[in-house]
Design a protein around this motif. Structure first.
Motif, PDB file in Angstrom:
ATOM      1  N   THR A  19       0.832  -1.210   0.000  1.00  0.00           N
ATOM      2  CA  THR A  19       0.000   0.000   0.000  1.00  0.00           C
ATOM      3  C   THR A  19       0.861   1.253   0.000  1.00  0.00           C
ATOM      4  O   THR A  19       0.536   2.253  -0.656  1.00  0.00           O
ATOM      5  N   THR A  20       1.983   1.214   0.702  1.00  0.00           N
ATOM      6  CA  THR A  20       2.884   2.374   0.704  1.00  0.00           C
ATOM      7  C   THR A  20       3.486   2.585  -0.683  1.00  0.00           C
ATOM      8  O   THR A  20       3.763   3.717  -1.084  1.00  0.00           O
ATOM      9  N   GLU A  21       3.684   1.493  -1.420  1.00  0.00           N
ATOM     10  CA  GLU A  21       4.176   1.603  -2.793  1.00  0.00           C
ATOM     11  C   GLU A  21       3.102   2.207  -3.701  1.00  0.00           C
ATOM     12  O   GLU A  21       3.405   3.045  -4.561  1.00  0.00           O
ATOM     13  N   LEU A  22       1.855   1.784  -3.510  1.00  0.00           N
ATOM     14  CA  LEU A  22       0.758   2.319  -4.311  1.00  0.00           C
ATOM     15  C   LEU A  22       0.577   3.814  -4.061  1.00  0.00           C
ATOM     16  O   LEU A  22       0.349   4.590  -5.005  1.00  0.00           O
ATOM     17  N   LEU A  23       0.676   4.225  -2.804  1.00  0.00           N
ATOM     18  CA  LEU A  23       0.529   5.640  -2.483  1.00  0.00           C
ATOM     19  C   LEU A  23       1.666   6.460  -3.103  1.00  0.00           C
ATOM     20  O   LEU A  23       1.448   7.578  -3.588  1.00  0.00           O
ATOM     21  N   PRO A  32      -3.277  11.351  -3.824  1.00  0.00           N
ATOM     22  CA  PRO A  32      -3.660  10.007  -3.381  1.00  0.00           C
ATOM     23  C   PRO A  32      -4.766  10.037  -2.333  1.00  0.00           C
ATOM     24  O   PRO A  32      -4.686  10.766  -1.344  1.00  0.00           O
ATOM     25  N   ILE A  33      -5.802   9.254  -2.572  1.00  0.00           N
ATOM     26  CA  ILE A  33      -6.918   9.100  -1.643  1.00  0.00           C
ATOM     27  C   ILE A  33      -6.992   7.617  -1.281  1.00  0.00           C
ATOM     28  O   ILE A  33      -7.272   6.778  -2.140  1.00  0.00           O
ATOM     29  N   ALA A  34      -6.710   7.284  -0.024  1.00  0.00           N
ATOM     30  CA  ALA A  34      -6.733   5.891   0.401  1.00  0.00           C
ATOM     31  C   ALA A  34      -8.171   5.436   0.630  1.00  0.00           C
ATOM     32  O   ALA A  34      -9.000   6.191   1.142  1.00  0.00           O
ATOM     33  N   VAL A  35      -8.459   4.194   0.243  1.00  0.00           N
ATOM     34  CA  VAL A  35      -9.794   3.617   0.440  1.00  0.00           C
ATOM     35  C   VAL A  35      -9.648   2.400   1.345  1.00  0.00           C
ATOM     36  O   VAL A  35      -8.982   1.425   0.983  1.00  0.00           O
ATOM     37  N   TRP A  36     -10.245   2.482   2.521  1.00  0.00           N
ATOM     38  CA  TRP A  36     -10.179   1.388   3.508  1.00  0.00           C
ATOM     39  C   TRP A  36     -11.520   0.671   3.513  1.00  0.00           C
ATOM     40  O   TRP A  36     -12.551   1.265   3.826  1.00  0.00           O
ATOM     41  N   LEU A  49      -0.655   5.526   6.569  1.00  0.00           N
ATOM     42  CA  LEU A  49      -1.207   6.080   5.334  1.00  0.00           C
ATOM     43  C   LEU A  49      -0.838   7.557   5.185  1.00  0.00           C
ATOM     44  O   LEU A  49      -0.494   8.018   4.088  1.00  0.00           O
ATOM     45  N   GLY A  50      -0.885   8.299   6.295  1.00  0.00           N
ATOM     46  CA  GLY A  50      -0.502   9.703   6.249  1.00  0.00           C
ATOM     47  C   GLY A  50       0.969   9.891   5.942  1.00  0.00           C
ATOM     48  O   GLY A  50       1.353  10.841   5.254  1.00  0.00           O
ATOM     49  N   GLN A  51       1.805   8.990   6.440  1.00  0.00           N
ATOM     50  CA  GLN A  51       3.242   9.099   6.206  1.00  0.00           C
ATOM     51  C   GLN A  51       3.582   9.039   4.725  1.00  0.00           C
ATOM     52  O   GLN A  51       4.566   9.633   4.275  1.00  0.00           O
ATOM     53  N   PHE A  52       2.743   8.346   3.951  1.00  0.00           N
ATOM     54  CA  PHE A  52       3.035   8.201   2.518  1.00  0.00           C
ATOM     55  C   PHE A  52       2.094   9.019   1.634  1.00  0.00           C
ATOM     56  O   PHE A  52       1.920   8.718   0.458  1.00  0.00           O
ATOM     57  N   GLY A  53       1.510  10.063   2.228  1.00  0.00           N
ATOM     58  CA  GLY A  53       0.850  11.066   1.400  1.00  0.00           C
ATOM     59  C   GLY A  53      -0.647  11.015   1.292  1.00  0.00           C
ATOM     60  O   GLY A  53      -1.224  11.790   0.514  1.00  0.00           O
ATOM     61  N   ALA A  54      -1.315  10.134   2.049  1.00  0.00           N
ATOM     62  CA  ALA A  54      -2.770  10.064   1.977  1.00  0.00           C
ATOM     63  C   ALA A  54      -3.383  11.068   2.953  1.00  0.00           C
ATOM     64  O   ALA A  54      -3.534  10.778   4.135  1.00  0.00           O
ATOM     65  N   ALA A  55      -3.727  12.252   2.456  1.00  0.00           N
ATOM     66  CA  ALA A  55      -4.327  13.272   3.306  1.00  0.00           C
ATOM     67  C   ALA A  55      -5.777  12.933   3.637  1.00  0.00           C
ATOM     68  O   ALA A  55      -6.328  13.409   4.628  1.00  0.00           O
ATOM     69  N   THR A  56      -6.395  12.105   2.797  1.00  0.00           N
ATOM     70  CA  THR A  56      -7.775  11.672   3.017  1.00  0.00           C
ATOM     71  C   THR A  56      -7.847  10.161   2.964  1.00  0.00           C
ATOM     72  O   THR A  56      -7.290   9.532   2.059  1.00  0.00           O
ATOM     73  N   VAL A  57      -8.539   9.577   3.952  1.00  0.00           N
ATOM     74  CA  VAL A  57      -8.780   8.134   3.960  1.00  0.00           C
ATOM     75  C   VAL A  57     -10.283   7.914   3.979  1.00  0.00           C
ATOM     76  O   VAL A  57     -10.970   8.307   4.926  1.00  0.00           O
ATOM     77  N   LEU A  58     -10.797   7.320   2.917  1.00  0.00           N
ATOM     78  CA  LEU A  58     -12.219   6.995   2.825  1.00  0.00           C
ATOM     79  C   LEU A  58     -12.437   5.647   3.497  1.00  0.00           C
ATOM     80  O   LEU A  58     -11.900   4.625   3.048  1.00  0.00           O
ATOM     81  N   ALA A 158       9.699   1.754  -5.089  1.00  0.00           N
ATOM     82  CA  ALA A 158      10.272   2.009  -3.759  1.00  0.00           C
ATOM     83  C   ALA A 158       9.386   2.995  -2.998  1.00  0.00           C
ATOM     84  O   ALA A 158       9.108   4.087  -3.499  1.00  0.00           O
ATOM     85  N   PRO A 159       8.917   2.625  -1.799  1.00  0.00           N
ATOM     86  CA  PRO A 159       8.094   3.547  -1.013  1.00  0.00           C
ATOM     87  C   PRO A 159       8.871   4.808  -0.655  1.00  0.00           C
ATOM     88  O   PRO A 159      10.017   4.736  -0.227  1.00  0.00           O
ATOM     89  N   ASP A 160       8.241   5.957  -0.854  1.00  0.00           N
ATOM     90  CA  ASP A 160       8.881   7.237  -0.599  1.00  0.00           C
ATOM     91  C   ASP A 160       7.965   8.075   0.295  1.00  0.00           C
ATOM     92  O   ASP A 160       6.914   8.529  -0.159  1.00  0.00           O
ATOM     93  N   PRO A 161       8.322   8.301   1.564  1.00  0.00           N
ATOM     94  CA  PRO A 161       7.447   9.042   2.472  1.00  0.00           C
ATOM     95  C   PRO A 161       7.215  10.478   2.007  1.00  0.00           C
ATOM     96  O   PRO A 161       8.097  11.115   1.417  1.00  0.00           O
ATOM     97  N   ALA A 162       6.013  10.958   2.271  1.00  0.00           N
ATOM     98  CA  ALA A 162       5.639  12.357   2.028  1.00  0.00           C
ATOM     99  C   ALA A 162       4.601  12.700   3.095  1.00  0.00           C
ATOM    100  O   ALA A 162       3.404  12.756   2.813  1.00  0.00           O
ATOM    101  N   PRO A 163       5.049  12.891   4.331  1.00  0.00           N
ATOM    102  CA  PRO A 163       4.140  12.944   5.484  1.00  0.00           C
ATOM    103  C   PRO A 163       3.078  14.049   5.402  1.00  0.00           C
ATOM    104  O   PRO A 163       3.373  15.194   5.081  1.00  0.00           O
TER     105      PRO A 163
END
Length: 321
Positions: A19-23, A32-36, A49-58, A158-163
């Motif tokens: 999931t961190t790779e997808l984000l 990126p909008i994460a869907v849980w 999820l926030g660490q890798f750029g998902a400001a919104t989690v549905l 490669a997962p790249d953080p973007a908090p």
């Protein structure tokens, strides 16, 4: 920039590495909008999820997503696509993910690309890089109809953080009766050791026919443990009963794409190569200098694996001390 929906892969509330790779991939396309889907969402998941750029989690936390496989998640995503008009939908490229992607494509009248090892946006379109025909050809594909739906192989990006701070937004969908026709009636927790999951591991050490016996896999396991790696096996080794089938790497087994893949005693049949050749660095140990797998090797050792691998294990252990 438009929204990119990312279906979260999770187990018991724990976000999987893919999931961190997808984000990370989603950020190159838009927001990126994460869907849980399902129960278990909590602070720990939000932090990842926030660490890798998902400001919104549905979050759709209904039990229906846990009790009924595949179809409810596809209907949830179809509802979100209709309501939010994302620029793309990214899903992990596993057996469930591919089926969800296929159902979603039919429901939304969209194109779908599977097993992507790279993804980018150019001229307003989403282009996926894929390894096809048993890995003999690399192609670049673009969806021209509907919302691009792409499944991405684990360990390809490669997962790249973007908090950022992940904000929860609850969503709901009326799941159809057809989507609940198949029901999960029970679960058995797989017995696992301390090694990482084969498809999630960043390092994989695999043994093949050259290992010679079930006992011979001890040298493969020792190197894997020294490297903190998962253990894999070729089809020849699993068919011979030397190692369990769930660890088979290849076209008819697991597809892996780790940062480092060590192949010991594996000749390199096309079906095995199709399951590992997108690995970032490939190290081969084989006593046959004509073995086809040497064509893929970044580093090659022609020699007896029972002499070479234990020396490598000793050196790795010494450097870790």
């Amino acid at each position: 920039m438009g929204e990119v929906l990312v279906l979260v892969e999770q187990a018991d509330g724990v976000v999987k590495k893919v999931t961190t790779e997808l984000l990370t991939a989603a950020r190159s396309l838009g927001e990126p909008i994460a869907v849980w889907a399902g129960p278990g969402y909590g602070d720990d998941a939000a932090a990842v999820l926030g660490q890798f750029g998902a400001a919104t989690v549905l979050v759709a936390d209904g039990a229906v997503f846990a009790d009924h496989p595949v179809a409810p998640k596809a209907e949830l995503l179809a509802s979100l696509v209709a309501g939010r008009s994302p620029v793309a939908v990214l899903i992990a490229s596993g057996p469930e993910g591919k089926e969800i992607a296929g159902r979603l494509a039919v429901a939304t009248g969209s194109g779908v690309l599977t097993d992507a090892v790279g993804i980018e946006s150019a001229d307003g379109s989403v282009t996926a890089t894929q390894s096809v025909f048993g890995g003999s050809t690399v192609v670049h594909s673009t969806v021209t109809t509907g919302t691009p739906i792409v499944t991405v192989r684990s360990n390809s990006i490669a997962p790249d953080p973007a908090p950022v701070t992940a904000a929860r937004e609850d969503v709901a969908v009326d799941v159809s009766a057809a989507a609940t026709a198949a029901t999960v009636t029970g679960r058995t927790v797989a017995t696992r050791g301390g090694r990482p999951d084969l498809t999630e591991a960043s390092i994989v050490v695999s043994g093949g026919r050259g290992v010679g016996s079930a006992e011979g896999f001890a040298v493969i396991e020792a190197l894997a443990d020294a490297l903190g790696a998962a253990v894999g096996a070729s089809r020849a080794a699993t068919d011979a009963g030397w190692y369990p089938h769930q660890f088979q790497v290849g076209q008819t087994g697991k597809t892996v794409s780790p940062q480092l893949y060590v192949a010991a005693g594996i000749s390199g049949a096309i079906q095995h190569r199709a399951g590992m050749q997108t690995s970032k660095t490939i190290v081969v140990v084989n006593k046959d200098p004509e073995a086809p797998i040497f064509e893929l090797a970044d580093y090659a050792v022609v020699g007896d694996l029972f002499a070479v691998v234990p020396q490598l294990t000793t050196e790795v252990t010494a450097r870790k001390a």
